[in-house]
Design an enzyme around this catalytic site. Structure first.
Site, PDB file in Angstrom:
ATOM      1  N   CYS A  66      -0.566   3.628  10.441  1.00 55.00           N
ATOM      2  CA  CYS A  66       0.147   4.681   9.700  1.00 55.00           C
ATOM      3  C   CYS A  66       0.807   5.654  10.673  1.00 55.00           C
ATOM      4  O   CYS A  66       0.124   6.290  11.481  1.00 55.00           O
ATOM      5  CB  CYS A  66      -0.789   5.441   8.771  1.00 55.00           C
ATOM      6  SG  CYS A  66       0.104   6.726   7.867  1.00 55.00           S
ATOM      7  N   ILE A  86       4.109  10.993   3.811  1.00 54.36           N
ATOM      8  CA  ILE A  86       3.114  11.383   2.802  1.00 54.36           C
ATOM      9  C   ILE A  86       1.864  11.921   3.504  1.00 54.36           C
ATOM     10  O   ILE A  86       1.246  12.880   3.044  1.00 54.36           O
ATOM     11  CB  ILE A  86       2.749  10.185   1.892  1.00 54.36           C
ATOM     12  CG1 ILE A  86       4.009   9.548   1.269  1.00 54.36           C
ATOM     13  CG2 ILE A  86       1.741  10.615   0.812  1.00 54.36           C
ATOM     14  CD1 ILE A  86       4.807  10.412   0.347  1.00 54.36           C
ATOM     15  N   GLY A  87       1.496  11.302   4.612  1.00 54.08           N
ATOM     16  CA  GLY A  87       0.323  11.777   5.354  1.00 54.08           C
ATOM     17  C   GLY A  87      -0.993  11.351   4.723  1.00 54.08           C
ATOM     18  O   GLY A  87      -1.988  12.076   4.778  1.00 54.08           O
ATOM     19  N   SER A  92       0.828  -1.214   0.000  1.00 57.19           N
ATOM     20  CA  SER A  92       0.000   0.000   0.000  1.00 57.19           C
ATOM     21  C   SER A  92       0.863   1.266   0.000  1.00 57.19           C
ATOM     22  O   SER A  92       1.845   1.381   0.745  1.00 57.19           O
ATOM     23  CB  SER A  92      -0.900  -0.006   1.236  1.00 57.19           C
ATOM     24  OG  SER A  92      -1.671   1.175   1.264  1.00 57.19           O
ATOM     25  N   ASN A 138       4.361  -2.124   8.729  1.00 54.70           N
ATOM     26  CA  ASN A 138       4.306  -0.764   8.230  1.00 54.70           C
ATOM     27  C   ASN A 138       5.679  -0.118   8.528  1.00 54.70           C
ATOM     28  O   ASN A 138       6.587  -0.790   9.016  1.00 54.70           O
ATOM     29  CB  ASN A 138       3.149   0.009   8.899  1.00 54.70           C
ATOM     30  CG  ASN A 138       2.587   1.090   7.992  1.00 54.70           C
ATOM     31  OD1 ASN A 138       3.335   1.787   7.318  1.00 54.70           O
ATOM     32  ND2 ASN A 138       1.280   1.239   7.970  1.00 54.70           N
ATOM     33  N   THR A 139       5.827   1.141   8.260  1.00 54.01           N
ATOM     34  CA  THR A 139       7.144   1.761   8.428  1.00 54.01           C
ATOM     35  C   THR A 139       7.501   1.980   9.898  1.00 54.01           C
ATOM     36  O   THR A 139       6.631   2.091  10.755  1.00 54.01           O
ATOM     37  CB  THR A 139       7.181   3.124   7.699  1.00 54.01           C
ATOM     38  OG1 THR A 139       6.043   3.890   8.122  1.00 54.01           O
ATOM     39  CG2 THR A 139       7.145   2.950   6.195  1.00 54.01           C
ATOM     40  N   GLY A 171       7.395  -2.918  -1.552  1.00 53.23           N
ATOM     41  CA  GLY A 171       7.085  -1.506  -1.356  1.00 53.23           C
ATOM     42  C   GLY A 171       8.122  -0.583  -1.972  1.00 53.23           C
ATOM     43  O   GLY A 171       8.098  -0.297  -3.174  1.00 53.23           O
ATOM     44  N   THR A 172       9.079  -0.145  -1.155  1.00 49.29           N
ATOM     45  CA  THR A 172      10.090   0.824  -1.587  1.00 49.29           C
ATOM     46  C   THR A 172      10.808   0.400  -2.873  1.00 49.29           C
ATOM     47  O   THR A 172      11.172   1.251  -3.690  1.00 49.29           O
ATOM     48  CB  THR A 172      11.105   1.027  -0.432  1.00 49.29           C
ATOM     49  OG1 THR A 172      10.365   1.518   0.698  1.00 49.29           O
ATOM     50  CG2 THR A 172      12.184   2.013  -0.773  1.00 49.29           C
ATOM     51  N   LYS A 177      -3.273   2.344  -2.400  1.00 50.15           N
ATOM     52  CA  LYS A 177      -2.912   3.365  -1.422  1.00 50.15           C
ATOM     53  C   LYS A 177      -4.051   3.446  -0.394  1.00 50.15           C
ATOM     54  O   LYS A 177      -5.215   3.235  -0.748  1.00 50.15           O
ATOM     55  CB  LYS A 177      -2.774   4.713  -2.155  1.00 50.15           C
ATOM     56  CG  LYS A 177      -2.664   5.937  -1.278  1.00 50.15           C
ATOM     57  CD  LYS A 177      -1.275   6.109  -0.745  1.00 50.15           C
ATOM     58  CE  LYS A 177      -1.201   7.205   0.325  1.00 50.15           C
ATOM     59  NZ  LYS A 177      -0.016   7.075   1.161  1.00 50.15           N
TER      60      LYS A 177
HETATM   61  C1  LIG Z   1       6.024   6.441   0.128  1.00 55.32           C
HETATM   62  C2  LIG Z   1       5.326   5.410   0.973  1.00 55.32           C
HETATM   63  C3  LIG Z   1       3.954   5.508   1.174  1.00 55.32           C
HETATM   64  C4  LIG Z   1       3.297   4.557   1.959  1.00 55.32           C
HETATM   65  N1  LIG Z   1       1.941   4.660   2.135  1.00 55.32           N
HETATM   66  C5  LIG Z   1       1.292   3.704   2.822  1.00 55.32           C
HETATM   67  C6  LIG Z   1      -0.122   3.719   2.928  1.00 55.32           C
HETATM   68  O1  LIG Z   1      -0.819   4.583   2.373  1.00 55.32           O
HETATM   69  N2  LIG Z   1      -0.726   2.734   3.643  1.00 55.32           N
HETATM   70  C7  LIG Z   1      -0.016   1.724   4.253  1.00 55.32           C
HETATM   71  O2  LIG Z   1      -0.614   0.849   4.878  1.00 55.32           O
HETATM   72  N3  LIG Z   1       1.336   1.667   4.149  1.00 55.32           N
HETATM   73  C8  LIG Z   1       1.985   2.627   3.446  1.00 55.32           C
HETATM   74  N4  LIG Z   1       3.346   2.550   3.316  1.00 55.32           N
HETATM   75  C9  LIG Z   1       4.079   1.443   3.972  1.00 55.32           C
HETATM   76  C10 LIG Z   1       4.335   0.288   2.992  1.00 55.32           C
HETATM   77  O3  LIG Z   1       3.110  -0.260   2.530  1.00 55.32           O
HETATM   78  C11 LIG Z   1       5.157  -0.825   3.670  1.00 55.32           C
HETATM   79  O4  LIG Z   1       4.434  -1.342   4.751  1.00 55.32           O
HETATM   80  C12 LIG Z   1       6.507  -0.319   4.193  1.00 55.32           C
HETATM   81  O5  LIG Z   1       7.047   0.670   3.348  1.00 55.32           O
HETATM   82  C13 LIG Z   1       7.523  -1.450   4.341  1.00 55.32           C
HETATM   83  O6  LIG Z   1       7.793  -2.065   3.111  1.00 55.32           O
HETATM   84  P1  LIG Z   1       9.038  -1.626   2.153  1.00 55.32           P
HETATM   85  O7  LIG Z   1      10.246  -1.515   3.029  1.00 55.32           O
HETATM   86  O8  LIG Z   1       9.133  -2.704   1.112  1.00 55.32           O
HETATM   87  O9  LIG Z   1       8.678  -0.313   1.562  1.00 55.32           O
HETATM   88  C14 LIG Z   1       4.025   3.491   2.546  1.00 55.32           C
HETATM   89  C15 LIG Z   1       5.398   3.395   2.322  1.00 55.32           C
HETATM   90  C16 LIG Z   1       6.061   4.332   1.552  1.00 55.32           C
HETATM   91  C17 LIG Z   1       7.535   4.175   1.329  1.00 55.32           C
END
Ligand SMILES: Cc1cc2nc3c(=O)[nH]c(=O)nc-3n(C[C@H](O)[C@H](O)[C@H](O)COP(=O)(O)O)c2cc1C
Length: 311
Positions: free
Chosen positions: A136, A76-77, A26, A197-198, A270-271, A50
């Site tokens: 989030c 991003i918020g 997402s 999540n992050t 994700g990233t 998203k």
């Molecule tokens: C730019 C950005 C936007 C994100 N937006 C959301 C979001 O809207 N909803 C959500 O559940 N996670 C969001 N995430 C988290 C990712 O879905 C994921 O859980 C997290 O980045 C870890 O995975 P990755 O290291 O592969 O990115 C976002 C991550 C990034 C980098």
């Protein structure tokens, strides 16, 4: 020589049958259409949107992203067009893809917003699953629901009463015991959990002595968080029976395999999408190759099969 059948990569997440375990995380893949000229979207195991809120959100002040060692920080918020515009303008494209569609939702002010969001998605038969984003870090709140087992249980229980669609709960790594929160989600009727999540983070410009992000703090993602994520998937796997969708720094087939072996039934990319939009498709090919090289017929046979007796 006897040739092996084509490897079977299909997995089940609740009522969802995925032809392979690789989905996009997402917030890192928009609403699919942004990537349609770069990626054959039909090849994905599933698509996660998203996060959508009830009302449109403009998101946080820029800068919203910055690079970090082996990762990135974002704030991003939850910028999104709101549920009605999503259903009218984004869903028509997504529902033509023919892959399971998972819609991520979040509340801005009160948990009751989840009820309205779910009721609206109930009217969309092409939405296969709902992901409850209770984790989030980029919205102004003292505490996330995903940081409280009772709060998680109450919210997921209420959501469960409203839908028979596959229900996924997205969890936060910013907790003391991920197993405890995952168990609360399971006990409340979640069909699966998605993690992580992050991780909360901050970067400072030492010349200006200011935060690098407009919102001051943000969420860390990318390879830097992978060992944290793998450990959390493994801990959750030891605690719960429902499937886990693992994510956090997955860049290639080898990193996806770490999650599967730790206990994830599926993985989200994700990233990596920002560096290589085709990363998820390359991961699917890499998993097929790993299975062929290791004479693995069914991917399910390695899920959670971490051998902790070896050195
Ligand atoms: C730019 C950005 C936007 C994100 N937006 C959301 C979001 O809207 N909803 C959500 O559940 N996670 C969001 N995430 C988290 C990712 O879905 C994921 O859980 C997290 O980045 C870890 O995975 P990755 O290291 O592969 O990115 C976002 C991550 C990034 C980098």
């Amino acid at each position: 020589m006897v040739s092996l059948k084509k490897p079977n990569l299909s997995v089940n997440i609740g009522s969802l049958n995925l032809k392979n375990p690789v989905m996009v995380a997402s917030g890192t893949f928009g609403y699919g259409s942004e990537f349609k000229d770069l990626v054959d979207l039909k090849k994905l195991g599933a698509m996660v949107t998203k996060t959508i809120t009830l009302k449109p959100r403009q998101g946080n002040l820029p800068p919203r992203t910055c690079e970090t060692p082996c990762g990135m920080l974002n704030s991003i918020g939850l910028e999104n067009p709101g549920i009605d515009k999503f259903i009218n303008e984004k869903l028509p494209f997504l529902q033509k893809l023919g892959i399971p569609l998972i819609v991520s939702i979040a509340a801005e002010e009160t948990p009751e917003e989840f009820d309205i969001l779910i009721n609206k998605l109930e009217g969309c038969p092409t939405v296969a699953a709902i992901e409850l984003n209770i984790s989030c870090p980029n919205v102004q709140k003292d505490k996330l629901i995903a940081q409280d087992p009772q709060g998680t249980f109450a919210l997921v229980s209420a959501a469960r009463k409203l839908t028979r669609k596959c229900l996924i709960t997205k969890l936060s790594p910013n907790v003391t015991s991920i197993g405890e929160i995952a168990l609360a989600a399971q006990n409340a009727g979640s069909d699966a959990v998605a993690l992580i999540n992050t991780l909360g983070g901050m970067c400072i410009d030492v010349h200006k002595r200011t935060p690098k992000l407009g919102a001051w703090v943000g969420g860390l993602s990318g390879p830097a968080i992978r060992p944290v994520a793998v450990k959390m998937v493994w801990e959750a796997h030891n605690k719960i029976k429902i499937p886990i969708i693992g994510m956090g720094g997955i860049m290639d087939a080898e990193s996806a395999l770490e999650f599967l072996i730790a206990g994830a039934t599926a993985v989200s990319v994700g990233t990596a999408n920002f560096i290589n939009p085709r990363a998820s498709l390359e991961i699917i090919c890499g998993l097929e190759k790993y299975m062929a090289d290791n004479r693995i017929q069914n991917l399910n046979s390695i899920i959670g099969k971490l051998d902790i007796c070896k050195d």
